[in-house]
Write a protein that holds these residues in place. Sequence first.
Motif, short mmCIF file in Angstrom:
data_model
loop_
_atom_site.label_atom_id
_atom_site.label_comp_id
_atom_site.label_asym_id
_atom_site.label_seq_id
_atom_site.Cartn_x
_atom_site.Cartn_y
_atom_site.Cartn_z
N GLN A 53 -14.58 26.21 -22.22
CA GLN A 53 -14.90 25.90 -23.62
C GLN A 53 -15.03 24.38 -23.73
O GLN A 53 -15.70 23.58 -24.59
N GLN A 54 -14.38 23.60 -23.10
CA GLN A 54 -14.25 22.05 -23.06
C GLN A 54 -13.75 21.46 -21.74
O GLN A 54 -12.67 22.10 -21.24
N LEU A 55 -14.32 20.56 -21.35
CA LEU A 55 -13.73 19.84 -19.87
C LEU A 55 -13.68 18.27 -20.35
O LEU A 55 -14.69 17.68 -20.83
N GLY A 56 -12.75 17.45 -20.10
CA GLY A 56 -12.42 16.36 -20.40
C GLY A 56 -11.16 15.90 -19.94
O GLY A 56 -10.23 16.52 -19.66
N ALA A 57 -10.89 14.55 -20.17
CA ALA A 57 -9.57 13.76 -19.93
C ALA A 57 -8.54 14.30 -21.10
O ALA A 57 -9.26 14.57 -22.18
N PRO A 58 -7.41 14.52 -20.83
CA PRO A 58 -6.45 15.07 -21.82
C PRO A 58 -6.70 14.56 -23.07
O PRO A 58 -6.73 15.26 -24.39
N GLN A 59 -6.51 13.21 -23.41
CA GLN A 59 -6.62 12.80 -24.77
C GLN A 59 -7.86 12.79 -25.53
O GLN A 59 -8.16 13.09 -26.77
N GLU A 60 -9.07 12.72 -24.37
CA GLU A 60 -10.42 13.16 -25.09
C GLU A 60 -10.69 14.59 -25.63
O GLU A 60 -10.95 14.67 -26.99
N VAL A 61 -10.13 15.43 -25.07
CA VAL A 61 -10.18 16.95 -25.58
C VAL A 61 -9.28 16.79 -26.87
O VAL A 61 -9.87 17.68 -27.85
N TYR A 62 -8.17 16.09 -26.85
CA TYR A 62 -7.24 16.26 -28.05
C TYR A 62 -7.90 15.59 -29.18
O TYR A 62 -7.88 16.16 -30.30
N ASP A 63 -8.58 14.34 -29.18
CA ASP A 63 -9.11 13.59 -30.09
C ASP A 63 -10.14 14.06 -30.90
O ASP A 63 -10.69 13.89 -31.66
N HIS A 64 -11.15 14.94 -29.61
CA HIS A 64 -12.40 15.20 -29.91
C HIS A 64 -12.68 16.57 -29.44
O HIS A 64 -13.28 16.91 -28.61
N PRO A 65 -11.95 17.79 -30.06
CA PRO A 65 -12.30 19.10 -29.61
C PRO A 65 -13.67 19.59 -30.12
O PRO A 65 -14.17 19.16 -30.92
N ALA A 66 -14.17 20.18 -29.06
CA ALA A 66 -15.44 20.62 -28.84
C ALA A 66 -15.89 21.69 -29.82
O ALA A 66 -17.05 21.92 -30.60
N ASN A 67 -15.05 22.55 -30.21
CA ASN A 67 -15.11 23.52 -30.96
C ASN A 67 -13.89 24.11 -31.82
O ASN A 67 -12.59 23.58 -31.65
#
Length: 370
Positions: free
Chosen positions: A214-228
């Motif tokens: 669903q989404q791949l990234g640094a933990p804080q990036e995924v938390y701050d900018h969820p893809a869906n």
Amino acid sequence: MAEVVFDGVTKVFPGETVALDDLTLEIADGEFMILVGPSGCGKTTALRCVAGLERPTRGTIRVGDRVVNDVTPRDRDVAMVFQNYALYPHMSVYRNLAFGLRQRRVPKAEIDRRVREISAMLGLDDLLRRRPAQLSGGQRQRVAMGRALVREPRAFLLDEPLSNLDAKLRVQMRAELKRLHARLGITTIYVTHDQTEAMTLGDRIAVMSNGRLQQLGAPQEVYDHPANLFVAGFIGSPPMNLVRGRAEGGRVVAGDLTFERSRIPDGEVAVGIRPEALSPSADGTPSFEFLVDVVEPLGDEVVVHGTTTGSTVETGAEEEEVPTQVEGARAPITARFDPGVRLAPGERLRLGVRPDRIHVFDLRTGAAIP
């Protein structure tokens, strides 16, 4: 050490159960990668495919420069730690650590060197003569990790290794794992459903659902900018508040909340707000009326559960089925405040949120709208 690459990996079990669906993922040499998601999302199947315990239906898996689809588990040069420790109860800690090396006919002096080195690194020197039954849960888990590490593998695979430990011990073991990885730099793939482990341990996290990335990234990036919507509803504890809304002419209305968002397409949307983004003081920011139901003082913060006008949005991240909202129902809202905030069940107040901390998702596709 080596990179691990999934290239279009699909795994279909008998009965047409799709556990992995075209998974493409590159784990860099020396990276600590977290596979996170709810039960049944495919994360453990992915790990077992790397270990050779499952064979992909389609696609390839590469460890370093070698495709390992047809390589036997013992010849892949990877080491796996399971949730249940899997120690030999009749063997001492020393013999458990040395067992894999003896099976590979490593010289006795080399076995002793490696075992002593790993036992010192993991704080097991005083336990080498004990048997697993004489160890605590944390000590057993360290032995299980040591038995894998002593082989000096190219990749280190961990399948929810801390889930059987109590809360305090999990915190300690997370810190030990992070220090261990910093020291050894072994390519590590770690499977968990625990968001705290995912956020604190990984260089990057891969959020999975229904066998798909669903989404791949640094933990804080995924938390701050969820893809869906799925990622928004899964990552975060408490999770993101999500309320059904509508965008029209650059204005978004969700229940009692109204705010401006330029260049947003007209249509049905989901409005998301993290619990910590809410303030008990509106101060001219977009706000909505909030009815307090439950107050949880936690010492360093206060978590408040309540409701507001509107209807909630299901994301598919819920572990249990959520009852369908009926017309006129109120949407549940969770907020996190400083410990000095004093609220009581039954209180009504307006909660404010800065516009730049409001997330908007397309309700039809679930994708985030910038």
